[in-house]
Design a protein around this motif. Sequence first.
Motif, PDB file in Angstrom:
ATOM      1  N   ARG A  92       0.788  -0.984   0.030  1.00  0.00           N
ATOM      2  CA  ARG A  92       0.056   0.001  -0.270  1.00  0.00           C
ATOM      3  C   ARG A  92       0.907   1.199  -0.128  1.00  0.00           C
ATOM      4  O   ARG A  92       0.420   2.409  -0.230  1.00  0.00           O
ATOM      5  N   ARG A  93       2.414   1.325   0.209  1.00  0.00           N
ATOM      6  CA  ARG A  93       2.833   2.562  -0.185  1.00  0.00           C
ATOM      7  C   ARG A  93       4.341   2.172  -0.755  1.00  0.00           C
ATOM      8  O   ARG A  93       4.238   1.396  -0.584  1.00  0.00           O
ATOM      9  N   LEU A  94       4.722   3.160  -1.320  1.00  0.00           N
ATOM     10  CA  LEU A  94       5.874   3.316  -2.135  1.00  0.00           C
ATOM     11  C   LEU A  94       6.557   4.852  -2.391  1.00  0.00           C
ATOM     12  O   LEU A  94       5.953   5.388  -2.254  1.00  0.00           O
ATOM     13  N   ARG A  95       7.869   3.762  -1.354  1.00  0.00           N
ATOM     14  CA  ARG A  95       9.031   5.047  -1.863  1.00  0.00           C
ATOM     15  C   ARG A  95       9.522   5.953  -3.241  1.00  0.00           C
ATOM     16  O   ARG A  95      10.320   4.077  -3.171  1.00  0.00           O
ATOM     17  N   ILE A  96       9.986   6.190  -3.672  1.00  0.00           N
ATOM     18  CA  ILE A  96      10.764   6.241  -4.923  1.00  0.00           C
ATOM     19  C   ILE A  96      12.280   7.294  -4.769  1.00  0.00           C
ATOM     20  O   ILE A  96      12.128   8.329  -4.542  1.00  0.00           O
ATOM     21  N   TYR A  97      13.259   6.456  -4.903  1.00  0.00           N
ATOM     22  CA  TYR A  97      14.600   7.184  -4.476  1.00  0.00           C
ATOM     23  C   TYR A  97      15.287   7.585  -5.971  1.00  0.00           C
ATOM     24  O   TYR A  97      15.402   6.248  -7.077  1.00  0.00           O
ATOM     25  N   ALA A  98      15.718   8.318  -5.722  1.00  0.00           N
ATOM     26  CA  ALA A  98      16.263   8.884  -7.773  1.00  0.00           C
ATOM     27  C   ALA A  98      17.853   8.929  -7.465  1.00  0.00           C
ATOM     28  O   ALA A  98      18.244   9.481  -6.857  1.00  0.00           O
ATOM     29  N   ASN A  99      18.162   8.176  -8.006  1.00  0.00           N
ATOM     30  CA  ASN A  99      20.147   8.203  -8.193  1.00  0.00           C
ATOM     31  C   ASN A  99      20.941   7.620  -7.205  1.00  0.00           C
ATOM     32  O   ASN A  99      21.433   8.783  -6.176  1.00  0.00           O
ATOM     33  N   ARG A 100      20.759   7.265  -6.551  1.00  0.00           N
ATOM     34  CA  ARG A 100      20.950   6.399  -4.506  1.00  0.00           C
ATOM     35  C   ARG A 100      21.408   5.182  -5.047  1.00  0.00           C
ATOM     36  O   ARG A 100      21.076   3.945  -4.478  1.00  0.00           O
ATOM     37  N   PRO A 101      22.230   4.534  -6.382  1.00  0.00           N
ATOM     38  CA  PRO A 101      22.758   3.667  -6.027  1.00  0.00           C
ATOM     39  C   PRO A 101      23.468   2.769  -4.720  1.00  0.00           C
ATOM     40  O   PRO A 101      23.416   1.643  -4.602  1.00  0.00           O
ATOM     41  N   THR A 102      23.194   4.158  -3.793  1.00  0.00           N
ATOM     42  CA  THR A 102      24.351   3.381  -2.539  1.00  0.00           C
ATOM     43  C   THR A 102      23.503   2.710  -1.324  1.00  0.00           C
ATOM     44  O   THR A 102      23.564   2.464  -0.463  1.00  0.00           O
ATOM     45  N   ILE A 103      21.526   3.071  -1.693  1.00  0.00           N
ATOM     46  CA  ILE A 103      20.962   1.944  -1.125  1.00  0.00           C
ATOM     47  C   ILE A 103      21.260   0.703  -0.735  1.00  0.00           C
ATOM     48  O   ILE A 103      20.736  -0.033  -1.503  1.00  0.00           O
ATOM     49  N   LEU A 116       9.424  10.977  -3.746  1.00  0.00           N
ATOM     50  CA  LEU A 116       8.273  10.261  -3.772  1.00  0.00           C
ATOM     51  C   LEU A 116       8.018   9.055  -2.783  1.00  0.00           C
ATOM     52  O   LEU A 116       8.760   8.360  -2.455  1.00  0.00           O
ATOM     53  N   ASP A 117       6.763   9.865  -2.097  1.00  0.00           N
ATOM     54  CA  ASP A 117       6.258   8.632  -0.829  1.00  0.00           C
ATOM     55  C   ASP A 117       4.428   8.704  -1.561  1.00  0.00           C
ATOM     56  O   ASP A 117       4.483   9.873  -0.997  1.00  0.00           O
ATOM     57  N   LEU A 118       4.568   7.403  -2.213  1.00  0.00           N
ATOM     58  CA  LEU A 118       3.257   7.841  -2.645  1.00  0.00           C
ATOM     59  C   LEU A 118       2.194   6.471  -1.797  1.00  0.00           C
ATOM     60  O   LEU A 118       2.405   5.643  -1.774  1.00  0.00           O
ATOM     61  N   SER A 119       0.836   6.396  -1.459  1.00  0.00           N
ATOM     62  CA  SER A 119      -0.071   5.681  -1.139  1.00  0.00           C
ATOM     63  C   SER A 119      -0.582   5.150  -2.797  1.00  0.00           C
ATOM     64  O   SER A 119      -1.153   5.613  -3.533  1.00  0.00           O
ATOM     65  N   LEU A 120      -0.611   3.943  -3.143  1.00  0.00           N
ATOM     66  CA  LEU A 120      -1.259   2.565  -3.604  1.00  0.00           C
ATOM     67  C   LEU A 120      -2.644   2.636  -4.192  1.00  0.00           C
ATOM     68  O   LEU A 120      -3.347   2.011  -3.147  1.00  0.00           O
ATOM     69  N   LEU A 121      -2.654   2.622  -4.770  1.00  0.00           N
ATOM     70  CA  LEU A 121      -4.526   1.913  -5.263  1.00  0.00           C
ATOM     71  C   LEU A 121      -3.814   0.369  -4.269  1.00  0.00           C
ATOM     72  O   LEU A 121      -3.338  -0.429  -5.117  1.00  0.00           O
ATOM     73  N   GLU A 122      -4.661  -0.034  -3.433  1.00  0.00           N
ATOM     74  CA  GLU A 122      -5.968  -1.175  -4.030  1.00  0.00           C
ATOM     75  C   GLU A 122      -6.401  -2.300  -4.627  1.00  0.00           C
ATOM     76  O   GLU A 122      -8.071  -1.612  -5.408  1.00  0.00           O
ATOM     77  N   GLY A 123      -6.421  -3.642  -5.160  1.00  0.00           N
ATOM     78  CA  GLY A 123      -6.936  -4.129  -5.475  1.00  0.00           C
ATOM     79  C   GLY A 123      -7.197  -3.845  -7.514  1.00  0.00           C
ATOM     80  O   GLY A 123      -8.601  -5.258  -8.324  1.00  0.00           O
ATOM     81  N   GLU A 124      -6.622  -3.179  -7.909  1.00  0.00           N
ATOM     82  CA  GLU A 124      -6.856  -3.025  -9.160  1.00  0.00           C
ATOM     83  C   GLU A 124      -6.155  -4.303  -9.986  1.00  0.00           C
ATOM     84  O   GLU A 124      -5.231  -4.387  -9.867  1.00  0.00           O
TER      85      GLU A 124
END
Length: 206
Positions: A92-103, A116-124
């Motif tokens: 239900r949650r997605l965090r997106i990191y750009a240009n962070r190869p060291t994670i 970006l920190d977003l709430s994901l749609l459910e059941g689609e």
Amino acid sequence: MSSQDASVASSIAGTDIANLYGVIDRDKVYGLNLAVPEDARTVIKPWDERDDTRRFAESGVDDQVVLHIPFTQIVRVKSVLLKLGRGEVAPRRLRIYANRPTIVDFADAETIRPQLDLSLLEGEPGVIEYPLRVAAFTSVTSLSLFFSESVGEEVSRVYYVGFKGDMRSPQREANSKLEVPAQNAAEAPLVDKVAEKRAGQQTTAR
């Protein structure tokens, strides 16, 4: 093909906004906390295989998964396309990191501010398009996607990950040193409550 699917295909085939599958460095895609580590690459599929549910990536110890996706050239990413598990295995949650190869672990993912920190749609059942704030994803060489908070709180499942955007021209790549790196473009996280905006049809990429 439905009229909606036709619209999606037409959009992705456009000259200004393209499916970025061809510039994903698939051999270098990897994941953290996957039941089968090699499955990270199986979710990077061509558009015409997006509905294939035979291949997927699933979390191992808990419901947290990080997918690290590098590109073979600098790209501008305008949206992320996702087909996710349903029911108990739906994150239900997605965090997106750009240009962070060291994670390299979840401690990093929890402490580094995402673009970006977003709430994901459910059941689609189909692929969902989540628009991105372009200013934060202008000169991207890699993206790290952190899925969490599944419905059942034990396992997260991902079937398809794709991106729409465009490639940077050689001239723009040469000038990229003058631009603010993607990881510094956002001073504060952007919480995109997609579910709250979904008054009409937003079930597939448009």
